[in-house]
Design a protein around this motif. Structure first.
Motif, PDB file in Angstrom:
ATOM      1  N   ILE A   1      -0.111   1.178  -9.318  1.00 13.52           N
ATOM      2  CA  ILE A   1      -0.359   2.174  -8.267  1.00 13.52           C
ATOM      3  C   ILE A   1      -1.405   1.661  -7.278  1.00 13.52           C
ATOM      4  O   ILE A   1      -1.264   1.842  -6.056  1.00 13.52           O
ATOM      5  CB  ILE A   1      -0.782   3.516  -8.890  1.00 13.52           C
ATOM      6  N   GLU A   2      -2.435   1.013  -7.773  1.00 14.10           N
ATOM      7  CA  GLU A   2      -3.441   0.430  -6.874  1.00 14.10           C
ATOM      8  C   GLU A   2      -2.795  -0.599  -5.948  1.00 14.10           C
ATOM      9  O   GLU A   2      -3.086  -0.655  -4.750  1.00 14.10           O
ATOM     10  CB  GLU A   2      -4.554  -0.229  -7.700  1.00 14.10           C
TER      11      GLU A   2
ATOM     12  N   ASN B   1      -0.780   1.171  -3.277  1.00 15.77           N
ATOM     13  CA  ASN B   1      -1.653   1.713  -2.237  1.00 15.77           C
ATOM     14  C   ASN B   1      -2.017   0.653  -1.205  1.00 15.77           C
ATOM     15  O   ASN B   1      -2.095   0.932  -0.003  1.00 15.77           O
ATOM     16  CB  ASN B   1      -2.936   2.277  -2.854  1.00 15.77           C
ATOM     17  N   ASN B   2      -2.228  -0.572  -1.669  1.00 14.93           N
ATOM     18  CA  ASN B   2      -2.664  -1.656  -0.788  1.00 14.93           C
ATOM     19  C   ASN B   2      -1.517  -2.317  -0.030  1.00 14.93           C
ATOM     20  O   ASN B   2      -1.756  -3.045   0.938  1.00 14.93           O
ATOM     21  CB  ASN B   2      -3.403  -2.718  -1.597  1.00 14.93           C
TER      22      ASN B   2
ATOM     23  N   LYS C   1       1.737  -0.620   0.685  1.00 12.66           N
ATOM     24  CA  LYS C   1       2.825   0.305   0.976  1.00 12.66           C
ATOM     25  C   LYS C   1       3.415   0.141   2.379  1.00 12.66           C
ATOM     26  O   LYS C   1       4.612   0.374   2.578  1.00 12.66           O
ATOM     27  CB  LYS C   1       2.374   1.748   0.753  1.00 12.66           C
TER      28      LYS C   1
ATOM     29  N   ILE D   1       3.442   9.651  -0.332  1.00 11.63           N
ATOM     30  CA  ILE D   1       3.124   8.244  -0.060  1.00 11.63           C
ATOM     31  C   ILE D   1       1.821   8.135   0.710  1.00 11.63           C
ATOM     32  O   ILE D   1       0.972   7.282   0.412  1.00 11.63           O
ATOM     33  CB  ILE D   1       4.289   7.583   0.707  1.00 11.63           C
TER      34      ILE D   1
ATOM     35  N   ASN E   1      -0.659  10.155   0.655  1.00 11.43           N
ATOM     36  CA  ASN E   1      -1.783  10.525  -0.221  1.00 11.43           C
ATOM     37  C   ASN E   1      -1.856   9.674  -1.488  1.00 11.43           C
ATOM     38  O   ASN E   1      -2.633   9.978  -2.397  1.00 11.43           O
ATOM     39  CB  ASN E   1      -1.673  12.002  -0.610  1.00 11.43           C
ATOM     40  N   ASN E   2      -1.029   8.627  -1.553  1.00 11.72           N
ATOM     41  CA  ASN E   2      -1.002   7.719  -2.718  1.00 11.72           C
ATOM     42  C   ASN E   2      -0.676   8.450  -4.021  1.00 11.72           C
ATOM     43  O   ASN E   2      -1.220   8.125  -5.080  1.00 11.72           O
ATOM     44  CB  ASN E   2      -2.338   6.966  -2.849  1.00 11.72           C
ATOM     45  N   GLU E   3       0.220   9.426  -3.935  1.00 12.47           N
ATOM     46  CA  GLU E   3       0.644  10.185  -5.117  1.00 12.47           C
ATOM     47  C   GLU E   3       2.009   9.654  -5.575  1.00 12.47           C
ATOM     48  O   GLU E   3       3.072  10.197  -5.247  1.00 12.47           O
ATOM     49  CB  GLU E   3       0.718  11.681  -4.772  1.00 12.47           C
ATOM     50  N   TRP E   4       1.996   8.596  -6.324  1.00 12.44           N
ATOM     51  CA  TRP E   4       3.211   7.862  -6.667  1.00 12.44           C
ATOM     52  C   TRP E   4       3.847   8.275  -7.996  1.00 12.44           C
ATOM     53  O   TRP E   4       5.025   7.997  -8.239  1.00 12.44           O
ATOM     54  CB  TRP E   4       2.906   6.364  -6.742  1.00 12.44           C
TER      55      TRP E   4
END
Length: 743
Positions: free
Chosen positions: A299-300, A303-304, A306, A332, A334-337
């Motif tokens: 997930i990190e 975020n970097n 996307k 996407i 809000n980085n809620e994957w």
């Protein structure tokens, strides 16, 4: 220059003009060059003094032991050859004026000349030349024996393969991958990926030639400690876990790793690589796909990365891909994957980058050597304590340990035993991923273009992940979907994996038959399976799909497996696990939404039955013949079919179409199929034979640590088994963090 008292001694191999630059770098760092070697001393640079004949003419008597060596030879292939036969330690040389970021990693034998810049997180391999004023931006990967010429500029996330030469003043834009043993001409502007062995010139850069054969450094077989046959997810996690285990070891010797794959793309396998395309999705949500801590790391990374990932998705996909992006824009942003069914290729990019970076890091630390070999393994033989691995190009690799990780068995051809069969009114596809999905889709377009005014019907055989993906992709591409009249899926149960959880029905549902076994003492695998099927039938009566019941059912029968003795547990792994799994398939909402939309247009039908044949009538139309599940009778589907796609899954060891390597391994009794017919028998060390380990889907039908394994395509299970195997490999090669004498 005058050498001070604290100077270190070093040796140089090579006495030409290139060696003079390296000598100057070394002396600026306080080194004293104690000896200079050259294979042709008569051709030495005039400034080179007291040159001794090199190792090539007399390898046995050459003083391999002694002060470290730097190979001062400018030609990449020659530098690679010399590194292969020298048994010396190597040193790196970095000019004091070069700017090297603290997080950059530079391998032994590499030289960095005056004014060069190497930015953060870049990994540079062994025996590389970073020439005067070259600029290497962040997150680059430069392979062994490469040469980045003066004033060449590599932007961020560039990869340069082994032995490649980037010419003077060349520019490479971000995220471009240059293959191995390529030549990039002086002043070239590289805008696109470059295939292996290619020469690129011009602005914009164009490939002007590509050599078909690999660079031949010598005719000797490659020597390896560990060889991975297959480089998919199971191999990748095994490599990562093994590297984690050896990072604190103390050794002057290196572990030599070979990674062989018949496809050019490493570390992704079919599901997560380009063969599946960029716009097919996970069959489960991300939180159910990856366990922690890997989930958090991925997930990190998402975020970097996307922004460019979404750009690639837009390029590869069509209307449905864009709809997925729009639908999930808020999550996407809000980085809620965790709850998303993301494109599988995202994970492929992640794991590929992670493995390559880790391998380069450990190479730079001097703990490993790595060979990537693009070839198909066709045979294997054991002599004493070594395996000889034969490739389809007639080359061989000698290895002490072999990790067989070739993935699932190949697709079982439904009709005519050919991958593609094209007739006037029929296009039959036996394997949609061979050679890759995007090329198959292009062939479908060409087939449709032959009759632009005709509406065609599509038959997909199989309701698994591949079947849903094909349905999704055909609807995603506008100039395919516009010409399709009707979609039909044929599967034994006549049921599609569902995506929507019925929360009310889920609360009302109880697996009574499985719960009734909780108090029983003497139960068998068959009893558990029969109870599971009755509870699944009950769910069908309640109109509850797998999305609503999979967790409940899996926990209920999972709790009972601990009651089984080893023999019964093996029966469950071999005979019942996959049968239950076929009725517990879930799918993402984006897939089920496609089906619902087609239903509203009266363009979709699902038949419960088994494929038997495709029959041509007198008018040249083709019709499906199938065995109807409900009646048990043969039937002819009333609608003609024009495009047929086989998605029923892999073959088994009872069939004849298994790969040549596996056929030979079975014949020589190195591997023995277990009763699942899709996996090999292994011991607690995951060995089919001594030092021949199995990992991945071929482990189906085994029991480890009291756990039955019937399906090895779930990432959680893959990670667990790769941890088991990596620990066995580490214990074999190391004792008390020291490399054992094993060669």
């Amino acid at each position: 220059m005058e050498i001070n008292k604290t100077s270190k001694k070093i040796r140089i191999y090579g006495a030409g003009g290139h060696s003079q630059v390296i000598r100057e770098v070394l002396e600026n760092n306080g080194y004293e060059v104690s000896e200079t070697f050259d294979d042709k001393p008569s051709g030495r640079h005039y400034a080179s003094k007291n040159v001794t004949t090199g190792a090539r003419g007399n390898l046995k008597d050459f003083p391999h032991e002694g002060y470290p060596v730097i190979i001062a030879v400018g030609i990449n292939a020659e530098r690679a050859e010399i590194a292969g036969f020298l048994k010396s330690s190597f040193e790196k040389a970095i000019h004091p004026s070069a700017i090297i970021a603290p997080t950059a990693k530079i391998g032994d034998g590499t030289v960095v000349f005056a004014g060069a810049i190497v930015q953060p997180n870049t990994i540079i391999g062994e025996h590389v030349i970073i020439n005067t004023a070259a600029s290497i931006d962040h997150d680059n990967i430069i392979g062994d024996f490469a040469h980045i010429s003066p004033k060449a500029a590599l932007c961020g996330h560039v990869e340069v393969g082994e032995g490649s030469h980037v010419g003077v003043g060349a520019v490479v834009i971000p995220k471009v991958k240059i293959g191995k043993w390529c030549t990039i001409g002086a002043g070239t502007v590289v805008l696109n990926d470059v295939p292996d062995y290619s020469t690129v010139v011009g602005n914009p850069g164009k490939v002007i030639k590509t050599k078909k054969q690999e660079v031949q450094l010598n005719d000797k077989p490659k020597q390896s400690d560990i060889t991975f046959i297959g480089s998919g997810i199971s191999s990748s996690f095994t490599i990562l876990h093994f590297l984690d285990l050896i990072k604190k070891t103390n050794t002057k010797n290196k572990i030599h790793i070979s990674i062989i794959d018949k496809y050019q793309e490493f570390h992704t396998g079919i599901p997560y690589g380009s063969r599946s395309g960029f716009s097919v999705h996970l069959i489960t949500s991300l939180k159910n796909f990856l366990p922690e801590p890997e989930l958090g790391k991925f997930i990190e990374w998402l975020n970097n990365n996307k922004n460019w990932l979404l750009d690639e998705l837009k390029k590869d996909g069509g209307a449905l891909s864009l709809d997925w992006i729009v639908t999930h824009a808020k999550e996407i942003e809000n980085n809620e994957w965790k709850n998303l069914f993301i494109p599988r290729r995202f994970f492929g990019w992640y794991i590929n980058e992670k493995v390559k970076n880790r391998l380069e890091y450990f190479k730079a630390k001097g703990l490993i050597d790595v060979d990537y070999i693009n070839a198909e393994v066709i045979d294997i033989d054991k002599e004493e304590n070594k395996y000889t691995i034969t490739l389809n190009n007639k080359k061989t690799v000698s290895s002490e340990k072999v990790i067989l990780s070739t993935g699932s068995l190949p697709v079982n051809a439904l009709w005519k035993n050919e991958n593609l069969i094209e007739k006037d009114n029929l296009f039959f596809i036996n394997d949609p991923y061979k050679p890759e999905l995007t090329k198959i889709l292009e062939k479908i377009k060409l087939f449709l273009e032959k009759t632009p005014n005709k509406k065609v019907n599509v038959l997909i055989v199989g309701a698994n992940a591949s079947g849903l993906e094909m349905l999704y992709k055909l609807n995603d591409i506008e100039n395919i979907n516009n010409q399709i009249n009707k979609y039909t899926i044929l599967s034994t149960q006549g049921l599609l994996p569902d995506a929507v959880v019925d929360e009310k029905g889920q609360k009302e549902y109880t697996p009574f038959n499985l719960q009734a076994l909780a108090k029983e003492k003497n139960i068998t695998a068959k009893i558990i399976a029969e109870a599971t099927f009755r509870d699944l039938d009950y769910a069908d009566q309640m109109h509850l799909g797998a999305a609503s019941t999979v967790d409940i059912i899996s926990k209920a029968f999972g709790d009972l497996l601990s009651k089984l003795n080893p023999e019964e547990l093996e029966k469950f792994a071999c005979h019942y696990g996959n049968e239950i799994g076929r009725r517990q398939r879930c799918a993402g909402f984006h897939y089920s939404k496609t089906v619902e939309y087609l239903k509203t247009e009266n363009r979709f039908k699902h038949i419960a039955g088994r494929f038997k044949n495709i029959e041509e009538n007198i008018s040249g139309e083709y019709f499906l013949e199938y065995l109807d599940t409900e009646s048990g009778k043969d039937k002819i589907y009333e609608t003609p079919v024009h495009i047929v796609i086989n998605c029923i899954g892999g073959t088994n060891f009872d069939k004849k179409n298994i790969p040549e390597l596996l056929k030979n391994a079975i014949q020589k009794k190195y591997c023995k199929p277990n009763k699942s017919k899709i996996g090999f028998e292994v011991n607690d060390d995951l060995e089919a034979s001594e030092n021949l380990h199995i990992v991945g889907p071929l482990l189906a039908g085994n029991v480890f640590d009291g756990k039955a394994v019937w399906h090895v395509e779930h990432c959680g299970r893959i990670i667990w088994l790769s941890q088991v195997l990596s620990k066995k490999i580490k214990d074999y090669f190391f004792q008390n963090n020291e490399l054992k004498e094993h060669r």
